[in-house]
Every structure is written in C-alpha cells, then in structure tokens.
Design a protein around this motif. Structure first.
Motif, PDB file in Angstrom:
ATOM      1  N   PHE A 132      -8.019  11.920  28.774  1.00  0.00           N
ATOM      2  CA  PHE A 132      -9.131  11.518  29.636  1.00  0.00           C
ATOM      3  C   PHE A 132      -8.676  10.317  30.466  1.00  0.00           C
ATOM      4  O   PHE A 132      -8.477   9.231  29.926  1.00  0.00           O
ATOM      5  CB  PHE A 132     -10.358  11.147  28.803  1.00  0.00           C
ATOM      6  N   GLY A 155      -7.734   5.202  23.223  1.00  0.00           N
ATOM      7  CA  GLY A 155      -8.089   6.520  22.694  1.00  0.00           C
ATOM      8  C   GLY A 155      -8.388   7.551  23.772  1.00  0.00           C
ATOM      9  O   GLY A 155      -8.130   8.740  23.598  1.00  0.00           O
ATOM     10  N   PHE A 156      -8.926   7.108  24.902  1.00  0.00           N
ATOM     11  CA  PHE A 156      -9.259   8.054  25.964  1.00  0.00           C
ATOM     12  C   PHE A 156      -7.998   8.639  26.583  1.00  0.00           C
ATOM     13  O   PHE A 156      -7.836   9.851  26.688  1.00  0.00           O
ATOM     14  CB  PHE A 156     -10.100   7.377  27.054  1.00  0.00           C
ATOM     15  N   ARG A 201      -7.389  15.313  14.856  1.00  0.00           N
ATOM     16  CA  ARG A 201      -6.820  13.984  14.687  1.00  0.00           C
ATOM     17  C   ARG A 201      -5.857  13.949  13.490  1.00  0.00           C
ATOM     18  O   ARG A 201      -4.781  13.381  13.564  1.00  0.00           O
ATOM     19  CB  ARG A 201      -7.967  12.982  14.479  1.00  0.00           C
ATOM     20  N   LEU A 244     -14.206  -0.060  27.683  1.00  0.00           N
ATOM     21  CA  LEU A 244     -13.907   1.372  27.792  1.00  0.00           C
ATOM     22  C   LEU A 244     -12.662   1.639  28.633  1.00  0.00           C
ATOM     23  O   LEU A 244     -11.861   2.509  28.323  1.00  0.00           O
ATOM     24  CB  LEU A 244     -15.117   2.112  28.375  1.00  0.00           C
ATOM     25  N   MET A 259     -15.791   7.081  20.131  1.00  0.00           N
ATOM     26  CA  MET A 259     -16.053   7.426  21.526  1.00  0.00           C
ATOM     27  C   MET A 259     -15.167   8.530  22.051  1.00  0.00           C
ATOM     28  O   MET A 259     -15.614   9.357  22.852  1.00  0.00           O
ATOM     29  CB  MET A 259     -15.961   6.179  22.374  1.00  0.00           C
ATOM     30  N   ALA A 260     -13.925   8.576  21.571  1.00  0.00           N
ATOM     31  CA  ALA A 260     -13.042   9.649  22.020  1.00  0.00           C
ATOM     32  C   ALA A 260     -13.600  10.992  21.546  1.00  0.00           C
ATOM     33  O   ALA A 260     -13.581  11.986  22.279  1.00  0.00           O
ATOM     34  CB  ALA A 260     -11.630   9.437  21.485  1.00  0.00           C
ATOM     35  N   PRO A 286     -11.517   4.414  15.082  1.00  0.00           N
ATOM     36  CA  PRO A 286     -11.541   5.878  15.033  1.00  0.00           C
ATOM     37  C   PRO A 286     -10.903   6.446  13.769  1.00  0.00           C
ATOM     38  O   PRO A 286      -9.971   7.221  13.839  1.00  0.00           O
ATOM     39  CB  PRO A 286     -10.766   6.273  16.288  1.00  0.00           C
ATOM     40  N   LEU A 318     -16.292  12.199  23.848  1.00  0.00           N
ATOM     41  CA  LEU A 318     -15.719  12.819  25.049  1.00  0.00           C
ATOM     42  C   LEU A 318     -15.192  14.211  24.744  1.00  0.00           C
ATOM     43  O   LEU A 318     -15.291  15.121  25.577  1.00  0.00           O
ATOM     44  CB  LEU A 318     -14.585  11.967  25.616  1.00  0.00           C
ATOM     45  N   GLU A 319     -14.664  14.391  23.548  1.00  0.00           N
ATOM     46  CA  GLU A 319     -14.142  15.713  23.204  1.00  0.00           C
ATOM     47  C   GLU A 319     -15.254  16.752  23.076  1.00  0.00           C
ATOM     48  O   GLU A 319     -15.051  17.913  23.416  1.00  0.00           O
ATOM     49  CB  GLU A 319     -13.293  15.633  21.932  1.00  0.00           C
ATOM     50  N   ARG A 353      -5.951  11.118  24.702  1.00  0.00           N
ATOM     51  CA  ARG A 353      -6.525  12.455  24.556  1.00  0.00           C
ATOM     52  C   ARG A 353      -6.655  13.172  25.888  1.00  0.00           C
ATOM     53  O   ARG A 353      -7.334  14.198  25.984  1.00  0.00           O
ATOM     54  CB  ARG A 353      -7.895  12.345  23.906  1.00  0.00           C
ATOM     55  N   GLN A 390     -10.129  -0.191  28.938  1.00  0.00           N
ATOM     56  CA  GLN A 390      -8.974  -0.572  28.137  1.00  0.00           C
ATOM     57  C   GLN A 390      -8.667   0.398  27.005  1.00  0.00           C
ATOM     58  O   GLN A 390      -7.548   0.475  26.520  1.00  0.00           O
ATOM     59  CB  GLN A 390      -9.278  -1.924  27.470  1.00  0.00           C
ATOM     60  N   TYR A 391      -9.713   1.068  26.553  1.00  0.00           N
ATOM     61  CA  TYR A 391      -9.633   1.844  25.318  1.00  0.00           C
ATOM     62  C   TYR A 391      -8.524   2.891  25.375  1.00  0.00           C
ATOM     63  O   TYR A 391      -8.531   3.793  26.217  1.00  0.00           O
ATOM     64  CB  TYR A 391     -10.988   2.500  25.064  1.00  0.00           C
ATOM     65  N   ARG A 402     -11.462  -6.117  22.980  1.00  0.00           N
ATOM     66  CA  ARG A 402     -12.361  -5.809  24.090  1.00  0.00           C
ATOM     67  C   ARG A 402     -13.707  -5.300  23.597  1.00  0.00           C
ATOM     68  O   ARG A 402     -14.754  -5.690  24.088  1.00  0.00           O
ATOM     69  CB  ARG A 402     -11.751  -4.705  24.957  1.00  0.00           C
ATOM     70  N   MET A 403     -13.618  -4.383  22.644  1.00  0.00           N
ATOM     71  CA  MET A 403     -14.862  -3.790  22.149  1.00  0.00           C
ATOM     72  C   MET A 403     -15.700  -4.852  21.448  1.00  0.00           C
ATOM     73  O   MET A 403     -16.907  -4.956  21.692  1.00  0.00           O
ATOM     74  CB  MET A 403     -14.530  -2.634  21.199  1.00  0.00           C
TER      75      MET A 403
END
Lengths: 203, 203
Positions: free
Chosen positions: A104, A98-99, A17, A93, B189-190, B173, B193-194, A102, A95-96, B88-89
DNA sequence: TTCTGTGAATAGGTTCACAGCT
DNA sequence: AGCTGTGAACCTATTCACAGAA
C-alpha cells in the motif's frame, strides 16, 4: 463468488503474516491455528472457502499457501493510496512501515490548513484538499485514508466518492455515508477503549 | 452477569456518541438506529440486555439513557492510562482528544530509546520503560496502550501484566499472550487495509 | 396510534467428527 | 498414522412480529 465473512478475511490476513515468517516448507492447520490464536478446524474451514490447498497427512506447502492467500486478498497488485488529513494521526500513518511492506503506497497527502499545505512529509508535499478531485482524475486511486477531524470527514468522503475511490479507511470518529459500491472501514480508537472499559466494569 | 457480545458493546458506544449530541428530550429506537447504522430491533435488543429504559409509545428519555449507557460501559469513573512506545503512533495517541473527552487520561509515557527518554510530550516527560513496574506499583493503572514495534510488544505486555494492568489496547501488529483475566484489544491497521483490498479484489 | 420489550424464527459463524488421501 | 476437507451439529447474533403500555 460466495459471500465470505469479514472474520474469515481477517484471519486470512493473520495467517499470511505468520506464513511469511515460517521457515519450514510445510505447515499444518494445527500450527497455523496456534500462531493465529484460533482452532485447526477454523483454519481448514477458512481455506476451504477458496479451494483445497493442503495435502492430507502432510499439511500445507508454505510458499504455495502464501501465494494463494496473497492472491485471495488481492495483494499481488500494489495499491496507490491517498491520505487526507495531515494531523498527528496522518503523520503516524505516513510513516507506518506496515503499509508499504504490504504493497500500500501512499502517493499523495491532502489537508486544508494553509500552514500545512506545501510542507514536506516523508518525501511528499502536502497539497490543498481542493485539488483532490482534479488530482484523482489524472492519477486515480482505489483506496483513501481519511484522518481528518470528525467535522470534515463526510465532506472529504463525498469528494473521494465523486473521484472514483472505492475503498476508504476512516480514522475520524463518525460513521460515513457512502454508496453501496464503496467500502468503508472505520477505526475508532476511543470506541476500542470503551470496550475495554466495559470489560473492566463487568467482571 | 449474562455474557454480552462484543458487537452489542460496540453499538452501545456508538449510540452513546449520538445521544450526547441529541437535542430532543426523547429519542426512538428507530432514530437511534438510523444514526448508528443499524436497525430499530437491534437497538431495542441491545438495550434490553441491561433493562427496560424506554417508554412504549414514546421512546427513550435522552438524559436517562445517556446516563445508563455511560454506567453500563463503566465510563462514569475516569481511567488512568499509561502509554508505552513514544514513536509516531504514540505521539498521535497522546494528542488524540477523543480519549480525554471520554475520561481516559494518559498519565505516563514510556520508551526505551535513550534519545526519547526525558523529552516532554504534551506536558508529560517520557520515562525509561524499565521504571514501568516500580511506577505502576506506586500509581496503578487499569489500562495501558502499547504502541511499540512488534518485536518488543510481548515483553512490554509481560511487564504490564506483572504490574497488575487488566486491559491493554495494542497497536503493535502481533497477537499478544496474556492471562485470562487480562483483556487485550489489538488494532492492526495494515490488516484493515487488507480487508479493503479483499473487497476490491472480489466484486 | 405509536413505539417498546421480547419470545420465536431465521441466519450466520464455529466446532465436531469422520471419511478419505498421502 | 497423520492431517485435510467437509457435512452435520451446535451455538450465537440478528431479524421478525406482535402483545402491551403510553
């Protein structure tokens, strides 16, 4: 490959990151440690499990190290991810950002609530969870996110496992039983708050 | 008090969850271990840091052990929790039943987006984040949840720290800088997933 | 006999410290 | 001189194994 600890993998993620935001052409283990909240020896040790990426006296070439870590983490390929559970958490999730950033990509959303099935979420139509196995047979996914209530999580996971999913990110507050070749990460937010409660109670 | 590891505290949380669902009057370390996905020796060791709660040959009295763990974790008192970040979160978190069930009560929500301020969320009016310090002076909170974008998280945390908040659950994050007497848990959360991606890439 | 509580042994992760490359 | 790569030392967590209470 030699067994790498979970903490090392998590730190690699953190280093990555920062590397992606670094503008200098090289970076030292000391600086990377400062950014990631660890020590320079830890940074060097973490990287040394995978090779010798630095130059003595100089540090690490940022673009190369970035590429290497992405490669180690398996991020060079993209992932298709299915989401099961179209509740509040599922909504957050989907909407997120960050996924997607990366690699995903959430490609399908499932729920069993008739009121949710058919509704459109961020460009995706929520499908009946009974279609899960058939859909995955046609379009396999490696990763699933489970954001259902605790009660239904295990049965959803059983379907996912039968459908060949090999990695699950679980937001339901229950431990899940899966075969040894399936990897599960459970994120339990109430549990996190409880560790904070513990630290408040014991000071 | 002797330093207890984070993993022990997390396991206590897990044991508690199962104890609350247990119907038998006593339970053995073996059974508790099976439910919580660990070993009986681990269960006994975890508990032994805090006292001798069991009876040899019999196991643990469920109601007593439940009470003891709740007490160790500091859950006998309730907590007032403020939420910063009405995205959202944040929305998912406000709704999340698991918090209230465990005595964590969200008492206020803040955002800096004028379009969100004044709207009603689960019975609470979203307030301008600039009121944070003043509000907390009148009604202190021990715990805050930060669910803002990465860019604003540190500045929100600085306000929280100035206002006497001692524990922060962070969903942004980024690692956060806080004084030593403030506890931060970051849920990224990202990053989770990683770690799954890593395990898919290295099998 | 069953099952806890706990020292002792083992395994695993982190930090130290320094040789060696640039 | 500066900074990496890494064996060794250290520290912490988990597992073993058994004495002792019910």
């Amino acid at each position: 490959m030699r067994k790498i600890s979970d903490s090392t993998v998590r730190r690699l993620s953190v280093y990555l990151r920062f590397l992606e935001q670094t503008k200098t052409p090289t970076i030292s283990s000391r600086e990377l440690a400062r950014l990631g909240g660890t020590t320079s020896a830890q940074v060097r040790k973490d990287l040394s499990f995978f090779g010798s990426f630095g130059k003595r006296g100089l540090g690490y070439a940022v673009p190369e190290l970035t590429r290497r870590i992405r490669d180690i983490l398996g991020l060079e390929r993209g992932y298709r991810v299915v989401l099961v559970g179209a509740g509040r958490m599922g909504g957050a999730l989907v909407q997120y950002q960050g996924f997607k950033q990366r690699g995903f990509h959430i490609t399908a959303i499932y729920d069993h609530d008739a009121r949710k099935i058919g509704s459109r979420w961020n460009g995706l139509v929520v499908r009946d969870v009974t279609h899960l196995e058939n859909d995955l047979k046609k379009d396999p996914s490696d990763i699933a996110i489970v954001a259902t209530p605790a009660e239904s999580a295990q049965q959803v996971v059983d379907r996912l496992v039968r459908s060949g999913v090999k990695a699950i990110l679980n937001f339901a507050p229950v431990p899940l039983n899966v075969p040894a070749d399936v990897e599960v990460k459970t994120v339990n937010m109430a549990l996190e708050l409880e560790t904070l409660s513990y630290s408040l109670a014991n000071r």
